[in-house]
Structure formats: C-alpha cells, structure tokens
Scaffold this active site. Structure first.
Site, mmCIF file in Angstrom:
data_model
loop_
_atom_site.group_PDB
_atom_site.id
_atom_site.type_symbol
_atom_site.label_atom_id
_atom_site.label_comp_id
_atom_site.label_asym_id
_atom_site.label_seq_id
_atom_site.Cartn_x
_atom_site.Cartn_y
_atom_site.Cartn_z
ATOM 1 N N ASP A 1 0.840 -1.186 0.000
ATOM 2 C CA ASP A 1 0.000 0.000 0.000
ATOM 3 C C ASP A 1 0.879 1.241 0.000
ATOM 4 O OD1 ASP A 1 0.935 0.138 2.666
ATOM 5 O OD2 ASP A 1 -0.814 -0.949 3.421
ATOM 6 N N SER A 2 0.416 2.312 0.621
ATOM 7 C CA SER A 2 1.158 3.573 0.601
ATOM 8 C C SER A 2 2.539 3.467 1.235
ATOM 9 C CB SER A 2 0.353 4.664 1.312
ATOM 10 O OG SER A 2 0.000 4.246 2.622
ATOM 11 N N HIS A 3 2.718 2.584 2.199
ATOM 12 C CA HIS A 3 4.026 2.415 2.831
ATOM 13 C C HIS A 3 5.047 1.847 1.856
ATOM 14 C CE1 HIS A 3 2.475 2.383 7.279
ATOM 15 N NE2 HIS A 3 2.061 3.424 6.584
#
Length: 364
Positions: free
Chosen positions: A152-154
């Site tokens: 995801d965004s990480h």
C-alpha cells in the site's frame, strides 16, 4: 530552438544536487533509432511508447555518443532522470514532447528515467529513448536478480519527502518519491530489478476507512488499473516477494453496512484471503521466498494479524515464508507516513532476512 526547462524541484534536492544536475532541454527535432530499453515494472506497449500505472516504473538504456533523446507522453508524472553516476534531475509534470540530454564526453553512457509519483487516477506514457545525431544504442542493461514488492502507501513511498505531516493532496503528490522508497533502496543493495505493485489506500479485504475500490489482490492481476489486460511476462520470475498489506484493513473502525459485523470477523476474512493471495503468487515458483512485513501501528493489531498469516502458511507446508516486524518508525511523512529515513529503516529490517538466505538467488 531549445528551451531550457525550469522544472527542477530545488526545494526537494540537496545543495550538492542543485550544483550538478543533469541538464534536460525540450527540443523540436527528428529522432534517430529507438534505443534498446530495459524496463522495470508493468507496462503496456503502445504506438506512443510504454503506458504504465503501477508505481516505481523505470526505464534504462545504454548508448555511445554525446546526446540522447527521450520522449515524454501524456499524463502527469514526476520523473527522476540520471545520466551515468550523476545526481538525478527532477521534472514535475513535464509537458509531452521530445527532450534532450547531453553527456560531458563523447563515449559510452547509461541513462535512467524513474517514475517517482503515484498515478492512481490515470495511466501515463513514456515514449522511449532515441538516438541523437552521432549516437548509437548499445545493449540494454540486464540483471539476474528480481524482487517484487506488493503493498500500500508504505510501499509506494507516499509523501516520504515531506517535512511535515499535514499535507494537501497536491503536497502529497509532489512529495511522493517511489524511487527513494523501500523497494528501490532494497533492490539497489542487492543489484536487483524490481517491481512495485502497490496502491495507496488499498488492503487485502478492506480499503482505508471502508473506501469502495478494488482491493490490492483484485487489482493485482492486471497491467493497468482499468483491468482490461492481464499482466503476463515470462521473463518476470522474482525469487523474492516482499509484501506489506494490512494497514488499510485495520487502521480505521468498521462502519455500518460493511461486510464484517465484528473485528473478529474482519480478522478471519483477512487471514484467509491473505493466505490465498500468497499461495497464488507462489503457484508459478514454489521455491520463491516470501517476506511479510508490518509496522506496530494500531497497538500491534496489524503485526499480530500478519504474523498469524505467516504462521498459517508455514503450517500448511509453504516453505520460505517469513514475518518481519518493523518498529521504531518516526512516521513524519505526509499524513503520518514513513519518511525516507523510515524507508531506509524498513529496508535494513528486510535485509536481515535476505542476507540470511543467499540461497534464494540460486534458481533450481
């Protein structure tokens, strides 16, 4: 006549970077032959070049001569362009067209263009590298090792350049740099090619705050987010999958109308779907290694769930599956996301497993 681009993101570059940038100029001229190109990431070949949407895509070419041309197609992107060992030049939302880069000497050179920004809203096009007059293409770079990052965004590097947590959407876009995020740092350490198959806000069974959109496993099989074409590349056979999914499944409370009536029901669905997803990934290469990692956010709920997934996979006979917890992140990027320093910390945590398993690079 050439027009120098005033698109350097000086605020995001160090003093040394400003002193020695690659000079990129927009030109209007005929192009020579298209250079052999090495591509990292999923692309769809079109008449205009290479259409892409998953983050972290990069393009590389080698040439002999003084100058090289590159064509930038439609779509808003932030690019990092480097020549040989130079500090990358940053271009933010460059206009479609033809651009030229000149080397300091008439010899053998390598050029790399990296997509730094995330492109959830629409795909973008990179038109390819072309020979300038007096330049000829050489064989494209090649690497034996391959790592696939899923998350995801990480994993994307969402807002990782930001110096503040509170950001507008425009600031998030401008400070997201996948080329400086965990996947690029890890792959560079091991001399590996990599793919970043990640989408901010997506989870295994539930997106951030219950957002209605494809989960990551639903989008994963396709070249672009329109799901028109399934991704197939016989040459892409990663020996290592690095997966971080769960932040969006668990960081917000359940809402009325969602499929799960209790947190326990969400846990059970998440664990089963995650196990199934990993099994599908490994169907092609059962010997590939899989590292699942998670932060200690949400009072350890994410890490606990990911640990259960790894334990179930091992109990079901899946070899070379490990769980790597990551703690101590400052989360000073946009909206409390990992900073580039955090990205480096995550890469170091992952390297502990990779260094302990050098056999993963030996294909049987």
């Amino acid at each position: 006549m050439r027009t120098a681009l005033g698109l350097l993101a000086a605020a995001l570059l160090s003093t040394s970077a400003i002193a020695t940038p690659v000079v990129v100029t927009q030109v209007s001229s005929k192009v020579g032959a298209m250079l052999p190109t090495h591509i990292g990431g999923r692309v769809e070949r079109t008449a205009d070049g290479y259409r892409r949407q998953w983050p972290g895509t990069y393009f590389e070419a080698n040439f002999r001569g003084r100058g090289v041309l590159l064509r930038i197609g439609e779509g808003d992107v932030a690019l990092r362009i480097s020549l040989d060992a130079s500090v990358p030049t940053s271009l933010f939302k460059p206009k479609p067209g033809l651009y030229r880069i000149d080397a300091a000497s008439n010899g053998r050179h390598s050029i790399r263009v990296e997509i730094a920004s995330e492109s959830q809203a629409a795909s973008t096009v990179f038109g390819g590298f072309y020979a300038a007059p007096g330049t000829r293409g050489l064989a494209a770079p090649a690497r034996a090792r391959q790592i696939e990052f899923i998350g995801d965004s990480h994993t994307v590097g969402y807002g990782n350049l930001s110096t503040k947590r509170d950001c507008t959407q425009e600031e998030v876009w401008a400070t997201t740099d996948t080329s400086k995020a965990t996947p690029a740092l890890t792959a560079q350490r091991y001399g590996a090619d990599y793919q970043v198959n990640a989408i901010s806000g997506r989870g295994i069974v539930r997106n951030y705050n219950g957002m209605a959109a494809d989960t990551l496993p639903a989008a994963y099989p396709f070249t672009l987010f329109d799901k028109a074409t399934r991704y197939v590349d016989p040459a892409w056979r990663p020996r290592l999958f690095v997966i971080a999914l769960g932040t969006n499944d668990f960081t917000t409370a359940l809402h009325p109308g969602e499929p799960w009536k209790t947190r326990e029901a969400l846990h059970a669905d998440y664990e089963q779907r995650y196990v199934d997803f990993v099994k599908r990934l490994r169907a092609r290469d059962p010997d590939a290694h899989v590292v699942l990692w998670a932060t200690d956010m949400v009072n350890g709920e994410i890490a606990a769930e990911v640990g259960k997934v790894a334990a179930r996979l091992n109990a079901e006979g899946q070899r070379n599956v490990a769980f790597v917890p990551v703690t101590g992140l400052a989360l000073t990027g946009c909206n409390s996301h990992p900073s580039t320093a955090d990205d480096a910390r995550i890469a170091t945590a992952l390297s502990g497993y990779i260094d302990a398993h050098p056999e993963m690079w030996v294909r049987r």
